[in-house]
Design a protein around this motif. Structure first.
Motif, mmCIF file in Angstrom:
data_model
loop_
_atom_site.group_PDB
_atom_site.id
_atom_site.type_symbol
_atom_site.label_atom_id
_atom_site.label_comp_id
_atom_site.label_asym_id
_atom_site.label_seq_id
_atom_site.Cartn_x
_atom_site.Cartn_y
_atom_site.Cartn_z
ATOM 1 N N VAL A 31 0.830 -1.211 0.000
ATOM 2 C CA VAL A 31 0.000 0.000 0.000
ATOM 3 C C VAL A 31 0.860 1.255 0.000
ATOM 4 C CG1 VAL A 31 -1.930 -1.163 1.145
ATOM 5 C CG2 VAL A 31 -0.247 0.079 2.528
ATOM 6 N N THR A 32 2.136 1.142 0.368
ATOM 7 C CA THR A 32 3.033 2.304 0.364
ATOM 8 C C THR A 32 3.895 2.350 -0.894
ATOM 9 O OG1 THR A 32 4.803 1.141 1.553
ATOM 10 C CG2 THR A 32 3.136 2.249 2.884
ATOM 11 N N LEU A 33 3.609 1.504 -1.871
ATOM 12 C CA LEU A 33 4.465 1.359 -3.051
ATOM 13 C C LEU A 33 4.742 2.684 -3.749
ATOM 14 C CD1 LEU A 33 5.791 -0.866 -4.890
ATOM 15 C CD2 LEU A 33 3.705 -0.755 -6.274
ATOM 16 N N ASP A 34 3.722 3.531 -3.879
ATOM 17 C CA ASP A 34 3.869 4.755 -4.678
ATOM 18 C C ASP A 34 4.546 5.891 -3.933
ATOM 19 O OD1 ASP A 34 3.536 6.109 -7.104
ATOM 20 O OD2 ASP A 34 1.672 7.047 -6.444
ATOM 21 N N VAL A 35 4.740 5.753 -2.616
ATOM 22 C CA VAL A 35 5.316 6.867 -1.846
ATOM 23 C C VAL A 35 6.558 6.452 -1.059
ATOM 24 C CG1 VAL A 35 3.126 8.123 -1.634
ATOM 25 C CG2 VAL A 35 3.724 6.387 0.075
ATOM 26 N N ASP A 36 7.036 5.247 -1.247
ATOM 27 C CA ASP A 36 8.158 4.743 -0.451
ATOM 28 C C ASP A 36 9.482 5.218 -1.046
ATOM 29 O OD1 ASP A 36 10.038 3.349 0.985
ATOM 30 O OD2 ASP A 36 8.986 1.434 0.882
ATOM 31 N N PRO A 37 10.217 6.077 -0.332
ATOM 32 C CA PRO A 37 11.487 6.570 -0.893
ATOM 33 C C PRO A 37 12.546 5.476 -1.046
ATOM 34 C CG PRO A 37 11.246 7.248 1.397
ATOM 35 C CD PRO A 37 9.944 6.648 0.998
ATOM 36 N N TYR A 38 12.445 4.374 -0.293
ATOM 37 C CA TYR A 38 13.414 3.288 -0.436
ATOM 38 C C TYR A 38 13.316 2.620 -1.809
ATOM 39 C CZ TYR A 38 14.470 3.411 4.590
ATOM 40 O OH TYR A 38 14.889 3.787 5.857
ATOM 41 N N LEU A 39 12.172 2.761 -2.466
ATOM 42 C CA LEU A 39 11.979 2.130 -3.774
ATOM 43 C C LEU A 39 12.250 3.093 -4.925
ATOM 44 C CD1 LEU A 39 8.720 0.081 -3.049
ATOM 45 C CD2 LEU A 39 11.110 -0.623 -2.793
ATOM 46 N N ALA A 40 12.779 4.272 -4.630
ATOM 47 C CA ALA A 40 13.057 5.261 -5.675
ATOM 48 C C ALA A 40 13.935 4.710 -6.800
ATOM 49 C CB ALA A 40 13.697 6.498 -5.052
ATOM 50 N N PRO A 41 14.919 3.832 -6.510
ATOM 51 C CA PRO A 41 15.741 3.304 -7.615
ATOM 52 C C PRO A 41 14.950 2.491 -8.640
ATOM 53 C CG PRO A 41 16.852 2.987 -5.504
ATOM 54 C CD PRO A 41 15.453 3.420 -5.195
ATOM 55 N N LEU A 42 13.756 2.061 -8.277
ATOM 56 C CA LEU A 42 12.968 1.208 -9.174
ATOM 57 C C LEU A 42 11.998 1.997 -10.044
ATOM 58 C CD1 LEU A 42 12.025 -1.631 -6.638
ATOM 59 C CD2 LEU A 42 14.129 -1.364 -7.980
ATOM 60 N N ARG A 43 11.783 3.255 -9.726
ATOM 61 C CA ARG A 43 10.798 4.035 -10.465
ATOM 62 C C ARG A 43 11.269 4.218 -11.915
ATOM 63 N NH1 ARG A 43 7.236 5.365 -6.816
ATOM 64 N NH2 ARG A 43 7.920 5.523 -4.634
#
Length: 644
Positions: free
Chosen positions: A617-629
């Motif tokens: 549910v936090t997929l779109d706002v999680d800064p830890y996943l920024a490398p995947l955007r």
């Protein structure tokens, strides 16, 4: 001194005035009371110059008819006086009665349902705290502010002591309509806190019932969109508190306090209630209800409607402003089971207490299948168990049950905010369907403006959809309604974190810790924000304090990866796999993305989706996943969940 100065012998004044009724044997005490009331600015009519045999002459009768309030001085002598009885009966029936005891005597039968003010100990002269209470009551009864009087000392009392087993109406024989509660210029005159009710029964195990009754009243009042009702967590901070009412109201930031106690004996429930002015500390309305236990719901409605009516008069609002109350039951046994379940669920002890709460809610539904409130509670509990304790297979089964139960609750009670927010939660966290959840979160916010819990969950949903203005407005209202609830400020911190306000996120989580230093996950939230600020030593210290492994372990792995210590990062990742297995796919993806292993991180996210991992549910706002955007696989996941 002529106690009737300015009136003339027996002449009835033209302006608003009050009438003093007393026994001729108490003339000296009556003169003192009259002088004190006059010094406070009241115009007083009394019959000191009229012979006792003429008490019901034309002049006396005219004065009694026209008086705005009637002060009856009860004593051993007046209790036996037919004249005083007649005058008191007239005042009672006209709702103008303010009873004082000048020697400690109780009023006679027929008047004991009204709480009297005992002035025998403090005295009857200006400055007496008891007389100041009488002056305040009279001022309000006469539909104006208290008259100019010598400043009284701040009222000091144990708020519990005011509602004894026999305490009932204080001068509120005047009735609801006579009390003018709003103060000119006062802010938020529609704000009220329902304090936890005392259990006065011999069975100490019935505390859940008194707590539950207060919670139900709080819930009913909060459904009036014009009332600002303090949340349960903040209100319950003052359980058994010895502060005076003004201090409690000041700490909560409300104008009114609703307090009470409950006694159950031999199938009869007695509920004693008082509405307290938070500015003065004085009781403005009180009442007690003796009913068979089967009529407890009638009592709830009577109390809620009374308070609604009192405050609505001051806000210029009528019944048309109130939303229909829904979700209740007519079964005492079902209500009892529901209260026991809620008591267990809100304890937040462990999995056993949550599953025990689930069993109680199911019992309530068995007893009353149309009990929408119990169905909404069951739906929420199923979702929490699925989210926090269940493995993949059981998780999906429990979330499916939560969806169906919440739909049933809404079918029974379409305006039940708890039902809509439970369904929104189950659809979003359980089925990872952000778009399907949209309608129900919106409905929950529409019907749940008085519920900090509903507002907090709605705000988190909006933040995770990047709708930050709506999220901020909702969480700010929740914080206003429940300023001592750490869960509200945890949610506020997560919202600030989602929008990239790292300092604000730390501030909110730290405030939540100040309220409850034992609250789980807050150190982890602070650690995550510190990582974004690249304050890695502080982040490491925060994660070391975190007891929730799904926050602490990925946090430690990410700190190590940021430092370039891949051995330590992998060691923490391996422990995450060992300790949490399939429940930690999303956290694995966070670590892998921070390690630069993009393909592995995307694999972990796809496994998380297949397992129904609510972390997504936090997929779109999680800064830890920024490398995947920007990666097509990541974009496909966003679209599948409904973020794009």
């Amino acid at each position: 001194m002529d106690a009737a100065k300015g009136i003339g012998e027996g002449r009835v004044p033209e302006a608003d005035f009050l009438f003093v009724s007393y026994s001729h044997a108490d003339a000296k005490a009556a003169a003192t009371v009259v002088q004190t009331l006059q010094s406070a600015g009241f115009t007083v009519w009394w019959d000191a110059l009229i012979p006792g045999g003429d008490r019901f002459g034309a002049t006396t009768n005219d004065a009694l008819e026209r008086a705005k309030a009637v002060v009856v001085l009860w004593s051993k002598a007046s209790v036996g006086s037919h004249w005083v009885h007649d005058e008191a009966t007239f005042a009672r029936d006209k709702r103008r009665l303010v009873p004082l005891s000048i020697d400690g005597s109780e009023p006679p039968l027929g008047f004991r349902q009204f709480q009297y003010i005992d002035v025998s100990k403090d005295g009857m002269k200006p400055g007496s705290p008891a007389m100041q209470r009488a002056i305040e009551s009279l001022g309000l009864l006469m539909e104006r502010g208290a008259p100019d009087a010598a400043p009284a000392a701040a009222p000091r009392f144990n708020r519990r002591a005011l509602i004894g087993a026999g305490a009932v109406v204080l001068a509120a024989a005047a009735g609801f309509g006579a009390w003018k509660l709003a103060r000119p210029g006062a802010a938020a005159s529609n704000s009220i806190a329902v304090l936890p009710f005392d259990n006065l029964g011999s069975d100490g195990g019935q505390g859940y019932f008194s707590d539950g009754l207060a919670a139900e009243l709080r819930s009913q009042l909060s459904r009036n969109p014009l009332l600002k009702v303090m949340g349960q967590t903040s209100s319950n901070e003052f359980r058994g508190d010895k502060d005076d009412a003004r201090a409690i109201a000041g700490k909560l930031g409300v104008n009114w306090l609703l307090d009470g106690n409950v006694r159950i004996s031999d199938g009869v429930v007695r509920v004693a209630i008082e509405l307290i002015d938070g500015e003065t500390g004085f009781t403005k309305w009180s009442d007690s209800f003796d009913r068979p236990l089967a009529n407890i719901f009638q009592v709830q409605q009577e109390i809620a409607q009374a308070v609604d009516r009192i405050l609505a008069v001051e806000m210029g609002a009528g019944d048309e402003t109130k939303l229909a109350r829904s979700g209740t039951t007519g079964s005492v046994a079902a209500f009892d089971a529901f209260l026991r379940g809620r008591d267990m669920f809100e304890s937040q002890r462990d999995e056993a207490s949550d599953r025990g709460a689930l069993a109680r809610f199911e019992e309530a539904i068995r007893l009353d299948p149309d009990y929408a409130g119990a169905r909404a509670a069951r739906a929420r509990t199923l979702a929490v168990i699925a989210n926090q304790y269940a493995q993949a297979d059981e998780r999906q089964r429990l979330y499916g049950q939560a969806v169906e139960e919440a739909r049933t609750a809404i079918r029974i009670a379409p305006e039940l905010a708890d039902g809509h927010v439970a369904l929104g939660y189950a659809l979003f966290y359980g089925q990872l369907n952000a778009k399907a959840a949209e309608e129900h979160y919106a409905r929950a916010a529409q019907f749940g403006q008085g519920s900090p819990d509903v507002l907090s969950r709605y705000a988190l949903y909006r933040a995770r959809r990047r709708q930050f203005d709506d999220a901020d407005a909702a969480i700010d209202r929740a914080a206003t309604l429940d300023p001592l609830n750490p869960s509200v400020f945890k949610a506020q911190g997560l919202i600030r974190y989602a929008r990239g306000d790292w300092e604000g996120a730390i501030e909110s989580a730290s405030h939540a810790l100040e309220i409850n230093p034992q609250r789980s996950s807050l150190h982890g939230d602070i650690g995550n924000a510190l990582v974004q600020l690249n304050r890695l030593d502080e982040a490491e210290a925060a994660f070391a304090k975190e007891k929730n492994g799904l926050l602490a372990l990925p946090g430690r792995a990410i700190v190590a990866a940021r430092r370039g210590d891949m051995a330590a990062s992998n060691a923490a990742l391996a422990q995450l796999l060992r300790d949490h297995g399939d429940n930690g796919f999303y956290q694995q993806a966070q670590v892998l993305a921070q390690q630069g292993r993009k393909a592995d991180a995307l694999d972990a996210l796809e496994k998380a989706h297949a397992a129904g991992d609510s972390g997504l549910v936090t997929l779109d706002v999680d800064p830890y996943l920024a490398p995947l955007r920007g990666d097509p696989r990541f974009g496909k996941l966003l679209a599948t969940i409904g973020f794009t």
